[in-house]
Design a protein around this motif. Structure first.
Motif, PDB file in Angstrom:
ATOM      1  N   ASN A  64       0.830  -1.212   0.000  1.00  0.00           N
ATOM      2  CA  ASN A  64       0.000   0.000   0.000  1.00  0.00           C
ATOM      3  C   ASN A  64       0.861   1.257   0.000  1.00  0.00           C
ATOM      4  O   ASN A  64       0.522   2.240  -0.655  1.00  0.00           O
ATOM      5  CB  ASN A  64      -0.965   0.005   1.190  1.00  0.00           C
ATOM      6  N   SER A  65       1.977   1.221   0.704  1.00  0.00           N
ATOM      7  CA  SER A  65       2.888   2.378   0.700  1.00  0.00           C
ATOM      8  C   SER A  65       3.418   2.619  -0.708  1.00  0.00           C
ATOM      9  O   SER A  65       3.449   3.765  -1.177  1.00  0.00           O
ATOM     10  CB  SER A  65       4.045   2.142   1.673  1.00  0.00           C
ATOM     11  N   LEU A  66       3.830   1.545  -1.364  1.00  0.00           N
ATOM     12  CA  LEU A  66       4.295   1.676  -2.750  1.00  0.00           C
ATOM     13  C   LEU A  66       3.174   2.195  -3.646  1.00  0.00           C
ATOM     14  O   LEU A  66       3.385   3.092  -4.471  1.00  0.00           O
ATOM     15  CB  LEU A  66       4.811   0.329  -3.261  1.00  0.00           C
ATOM     16  N   GLY A  67       1.989   1.644  -3.469  1.00  0.00           N
ATOM     17  CA  GLY A  67       0.859   2.063  -4.292  1.00  0.00           C
ATOM     18  C   GLY A  67       0.516   3.519  -4.110  1.00  0.00           C
ATOM     19  O   GLY A  67       0.331   4.261  -5.088  1.00  0.00           O
ATOM     20  N   LYS A  78       0.351   2.009 -12.018  1.00  0.00           N
ATOM     21  CA  LYS A  78       1.314   1.280 -11.198  1.00  0.00           C
ATOM     22  C   LYS A  78       0.907   1.322  -9.728  1.00  0.00           C
ATOM     23  O   LYS A  78       0.987   0.316  -9.014  1.00  0.00           O
ATOM     24  CB  LYS A  78       2.712   1.889 -11.383  1.00  0.00           C
ATOM     25  N   GLY A  79       0.449   2.475  -9.278  1.00  0.00           N
ATOM     26  CA  GLY A  79      -0.001   2.619  -7.903  1.00  0.00           C
ATOM     27  C   GLY A  79      -1.183   1.715  -7.597  1.00  0.00           C
ATOM     28  O   GLY A  79      -1.203   1.012  -6.584  1.00  0.00           O
ATOM     29  N   ILE A  80      -2.166   1.704  -8.472  1.00  0.00           N
ATOM     30  CA  ILE A  80      -3.349   0.865  -8.271  1.00  0.00           C
ATOM     31  C   ILE A  80      -2.966  -0.611  -8.298  1.00  0.00           C
ATOM     32  O   ILE A  80      -3.499  -1.404  -7.519  1.00  0.00           O
ATOM     33  CB  ILE A  80      -4.441   1.201  -9.311  1.00  0.00           C
ATOM     34  N   ASP A  81      -2.016  -0.975  -9.147  1.00  0.00           N
ATOM     35  CA  ASP A  81      -1.570  -2.368  -9.192  1.00  0.00           C
ATOM     36  C   ASP A  81      -1.000  -2.805  -7.841  1.00  0.00           C
ATOM     37  O   ASP A  81      -1.335  -3.885  -7.340  1.00  0.00           O
ATOM     38  CB  ASP A  81      -0.521  -2.559 -10.295  1.00  0.00           C
ATOM     39  N   TYR A  82      -0.173  -1.973  -7.234  1.00  0.00           N
ATOM     40  CA  TYR A  82       0.375  -2.302  -5.902  1.00  0.00           C
ATOM     41  C   TYR A  82      -0.747  -2.394  -4.860  1.00  0.00           C
ATOM     42  O   TYR A  82      -0.755  -3.283  -4.010  1.00  0.00           O
ATOM     43  CB  TYR A  82       1.409  -1.269  -5.452  1.00  0.00           C
ATOM     44  N   MET A  83      -1.705  -1.474  -4.936  1.00  0.00           N
ATOM     45  CA  MET A  83      -2.816  -1.501  -3.987  1.00  0.00           C
ATOM     46  C   MET A  83      -3.664  -2.762  -4.155  1.00  0.00           C
ATOM     47  O   MET A  83      -4.118  -3.345  -3.176  1.00  0.00           O
ATOM     48  CB  MET A  83      -3.675  -0.249  -4.164  1.00  0.00           C
ATOM     49  N   GLN A  84      -3.847  -3.178  -5.400  1.00  0.00           N
ATOM     50  CA  GLN A  84      -4.606  -4.406  -5.663  1.00  0.00           C
ATOM     51  C   GLN A  84      -3.845  -5.635  -5.147  1.00  0.00           C
ATOM     52  O   GLN A  84      -4.459  -6.584  -4.655  1.00  0.00           O
ATOM     53  CB  GLN A  84      -4.911  -4.557  -7.162  1.00  0.00           C
TER      54      GLN A  84
END
Length: 182
Positions: A64-67, A78-84
């Motif tokens: 989530n931090s990365l996202g 890219k952010g949404i991918d990390y959050m997913q």
């Protein structure tokens, strides 16, 4: 600055990964809204600590931090991918508090992106868990976010319902900042 320096010092002295992750989360919170590159760097450091472990909560926080960092930086996909990815781990591990947090974060993302339907869907999932777990502070924030979402849709009657619910909880918690916001 003094608090941040203390957190970095405690991080350098911490011996357990769970403590190190918690300290990095505290440090991240200083950067999260204004310094996406720092948020990403902290997320990478967090993930390096937990990557080979079974510490699912740490993985969720790192992803989530990365996202959030990438999304804030403008690399939205890219952010949404990390959050997913964080959401998938939360769903699989059944860590309800982390799952609610993932839903809330994604609700914020889709709200900012103008996707009312997905934002509302994620916010409502978060509300359900926060109510179940009786996490009132996070519940109030999410209810307020739903109220804002309805305000953006000019559905002022529904907006008022959610904001009043949030305000009731914020008064109960003596959350002056939340009260003023609502």
């Amino acid at each position: 600055k003094k608090e941040l320096d203390s957190l970095y010092k405690a991080y350098a002295q911490a011996r357990h990964d769970t403590i190190r992750i918690e300290l990095l989360m505290e440090i991240r919170n200083y950067y999260i809204n204004s310094y996406p590159d720092s948020t990403i760097a902290i997320g990478k450091r967090m993930y390096a600590i937990v990557a080979g472990s079974h510490y699912e909560a740490g993985k969720i926080d790192a992803l989530n931090s990365l996202g959030i960092g990438y999304y804030t930086k403008g690399e939205k996909a890219k952010g949404i991918d990390y959050m997913q990815q964080a959401l998938a781990i939360a769903e699989k591990s059944r860590k309800k508090r982390k799952l609610a947090s993932c839903y809330s974060i994604l609700g914020n993302v889709y709200d900012k992106g103008g996707n009312f339907v997905l934002a509302l869907e994620y916010y409502q999932k978060a509300v359900k868990i926060y109510e179940e777990l009786k996490i009132k502070y996070s519940l109030a924030i999410t209810l307020s976010n739903i109220g804002i979402l309805y305000t953006q849709q000019t559905d002022y009657e529904k907006a008022l319902i959610y904001i009043k619910k949030a305000l009731t909880i914020q008064k109960e918690l003596h959350d002056t900042q939340g009260i003023v916001y609502s």
